[in-house]
Scaffold this active site. Structure first.
Site, PDB file in Angstrom:
ATOM      1  N   GLU A 288       6.444  -9.744  -1.070  1.00 55.23           N
ATOM      2  CA  GLU A 288       5.486 -10.513  -0.607  1.00 55.23           C
ATOM      3  C   GLU A 288       4.522 -11.238  -1.982  1.00 55.23           C
ATOM      4  O   GLU A 288       3.440 -11.575  -1.809  1.00 55.23           O
ATOM      5  CB  GLU A 288       4.277  -9.507  -0.087  1.00 55.23           C
ATOM      6  CG  GLU A 288       4.945  -9.047   1.528  1.00 55.23           C
ATOM      7  CD  GLU A 288       3.696  -8.367   2.206  1.00 55.23           C
ATOM      8  OE1 GLU A 288       3.577  -8.790   3.117  1.00 55.23           O
ATOM      9  OE2 GLU A 288       3.264  -7.320   1.809  1.00 55.23           O
TER      10      GLU A 288
ATOM     11  N   HIS B  31      -3.196  -7.761  -2.867  1.00 57.32           N
ATOM     12  CA  HIS B  31      -2.690  -7.611  -1.547  1.00 57.32           C
ATOM     13  C   HIS B  31      -2.763  -6.135  -1.362  1.00 57.32           C
ATOM     14  O   HIS B  31      -2.370  -5.644  -1.996  1.00 57.32           O
ATOM     15  CB  HIS B  31      -1.605  -8.445  -1.162  1.00 57.32           C
ATOM     16  CG  HIS B  31      -1.013  -7.817  -0.034  1.00 57.32           C
ATOM     17  ND1 HIS B  31      -1.553  -8.051   1.165  1.00 57.32           N
ATOM     18  CD2 HIS B  31       0.172  -7.130   0.266  1.00 57.32           C
ATOM     19  CE1 HIS B  31      -0.935  -7.515   2.097  1.00 57.32           C
ATOM     20  NE2 HIS B  31       0.209  -7.191   1.693  1.00 57.32           N
TER      21      HIS B  31
ATOM     22  N   HIS C 205      -2.951  -2.756   1.498  1.00 59.58           N
ATOM     23  CA  HIS C 205      -3.151  -1.903   2.808  1.00 59.58           C
ATOM     24  C   HIS C 205      -3.982  -0.786   3.101  1.00 59.58           C
ATOM     25  O   HIS C 205      -3.834   0.181   3.435  1.00 59.58           O
ATOM     26  CB  HIS C 205      -1.682  -1.496   3.296  1.00 59.58           C
ATOM     27  CG  HIS C 205      -0.387  -2.129   3.010  1.00 59.58           C
ATOM     28  ND1 HIS C 205       0.791  -1.833   2.681  1.00 59.58           N
ATOM     29  CD2 HIS C 205      -0.494  -3.592   2.886  1.00 59.58           C
ATOM     30  CE1 HIS C 205       1.712  -2.859   2.248  1.00 59.58           C
ATOM     31  NE2 HIS C 205       0.787  -3.749   2.665  1.00 59.58           N
TER      32      HIS C 205
ATOM     33  N   HIS D 288      -1.736  -5.004   9.173  1.00 56.96           N
ATOM     34  CA  HIS D 288      -1.062  -4.793   7.893  1.00 56.96           C
ATOM     35  C   HIS D 288      -2.080  -4.628   6.886  1.00 56.96           C
ATOM     36  O   HIS D 288      -1.910  -3.588   6.049  1.00 56.96           O
ATOM     37  CB  HIS D 288      -0.617  -6.333   7.738  1.00 56.96           C
ATOM     38  CG  HIS D 288       0.386  -6.737   6.472  1.00 56.96           C
ATOM     39  ND1 HIS D 288       1.316  -7.554   6.330  1.00 56.96           N
ATOM     40  CD2 HIS D 288       0.228  -5.866   5.206  1.00 56.96           C
ATOM     41  CE1 HIS D 288       1.776  -7.560   5.065  1.00 56.96           C
ATOM     42  NE2 HIS D 288       1.366  -6.535   4.532  1.00 56.96           N
TER      43      HIS D 288
HETATM   44 MN    MN Z   1       1.948  -5.993   2.586  1.00 56.74          MN
END
Ligand code: MN
Length: 254
Positions: free
Chosen positions: A77, A96, A98, A168
């Site tokens: 990603e 980024h 979660h 996500h």
């Molecule tokens: Mn992710």
């Protein structure tokens, strides 16, 4: 002149801090724009953030292609980071994650994730909740694995600090590595607090004026104070950065 080696050490430290503060677990990542080449960025190879070492740091172009010799497999990603840095010259650093308390806010029908406490003010209001299904259908595994997906997510982020990602996690941006670490930690804390508040009744969110005042007044001093403490918690050396008091410095920052 930025010391590239020190910057990479700080990036390792950022990985450890974010893992220690419930923002990243075995997954998720943090990047920083290359100080000598704004078209490149630095990020670890695909490894759990708490395990990241300086030799894991890789260099990428904004399209996600690898520049440096590969110490290992890159994060699938990584495009999220490239697309945000491509679209936002004001951004130096991207996370980024979660975060476990964020994800529930990405799956409720009525958007209710907003800043509720002053330390989390940059989280803001009217936070977008990007749904990969809108443009890419329901056959994806929800991962952002190419530039087309990442640019679509970045469009949803706009000029904001945080964008949620349905089912996500989220993306958080900052003008510095210290800032994005600070905001990511307080985004997760804001989510923890908001869940409790929503369970008790109707919630009063920060106003637009309060968000603007807190965000404008967030001085380097404040970021530095958090960074030093978090370095201590993960047993990493603390290298102070010069800071200024910021244009709107107020006693509330102390
Ligand atoms: Mn992710």
């Amino acid at each position: 002149m930025v010391d590239l080696n020190q910057l990479k050490e700080d990036l390792v430290t950022a990985n450890r801090i974010l893992a220690d503060n419930n923002v990243l677990d075995s997954f998720g990542h943090v990047s920083i724009r290359h100080p000598d080449n704004p078209g490149h960025f630095l990020m670890a190879r695909a490894r759990a953030p708490m395990c990241v070492e300086i030799d894991d740091i890789m260099e990428f172009k904004l399209d996600g292609s690898v520049v440096s010799p590969e110490p290992g497999k890159p994060y699938s990603e990584r495009f999220i980071h490239g697309a945000v840095l491509e679209a936002r010259p004001d951004v130096t650093s991207v996370v980024h994650n979660h975060s476990p308390n964020i994800v529930p806010f990405t799956v409720v029908k009525k958007q209710c994730f907003c800043a509720v406490m002053h330390m989390a003010a940059p989280v803001g209001r009217n936070i977008p909740n990007w749904d990969i299904r809108d443009k890419f259908g329901d056959a994806t595994n929800l991962l952002v694995t190419n530039m087309e997906m990442a640019r679509d997510l970045t469009k949803s982020l706009g000029m904001r600090t945080v964008a949620l990602m349905r089912g996500h996690g989220c993306v958080v941006v900052g003008r510095s590595l210290r800032e994005v670490v600070f905001t990511s930690i307080y985004t997760e804390i804001n989510a923890q607090m908001l869940v409790k508040a929503l369970a008790m009744g109707e919630v009063t969110y920060l106003s637009d004026g309060e968000i603007a005042a807190n965000t404008k007044g967030r001085a380097g001093f404040t970021l530095e104070r958090g960074w030093e403490n978090w370095c201590r918690q993960v047993d990493r050396p603390y290298h102070p950065l010069a800071w200024d008091m910021g244009p709107g410095f107020s006693c509330s920052d102390k």
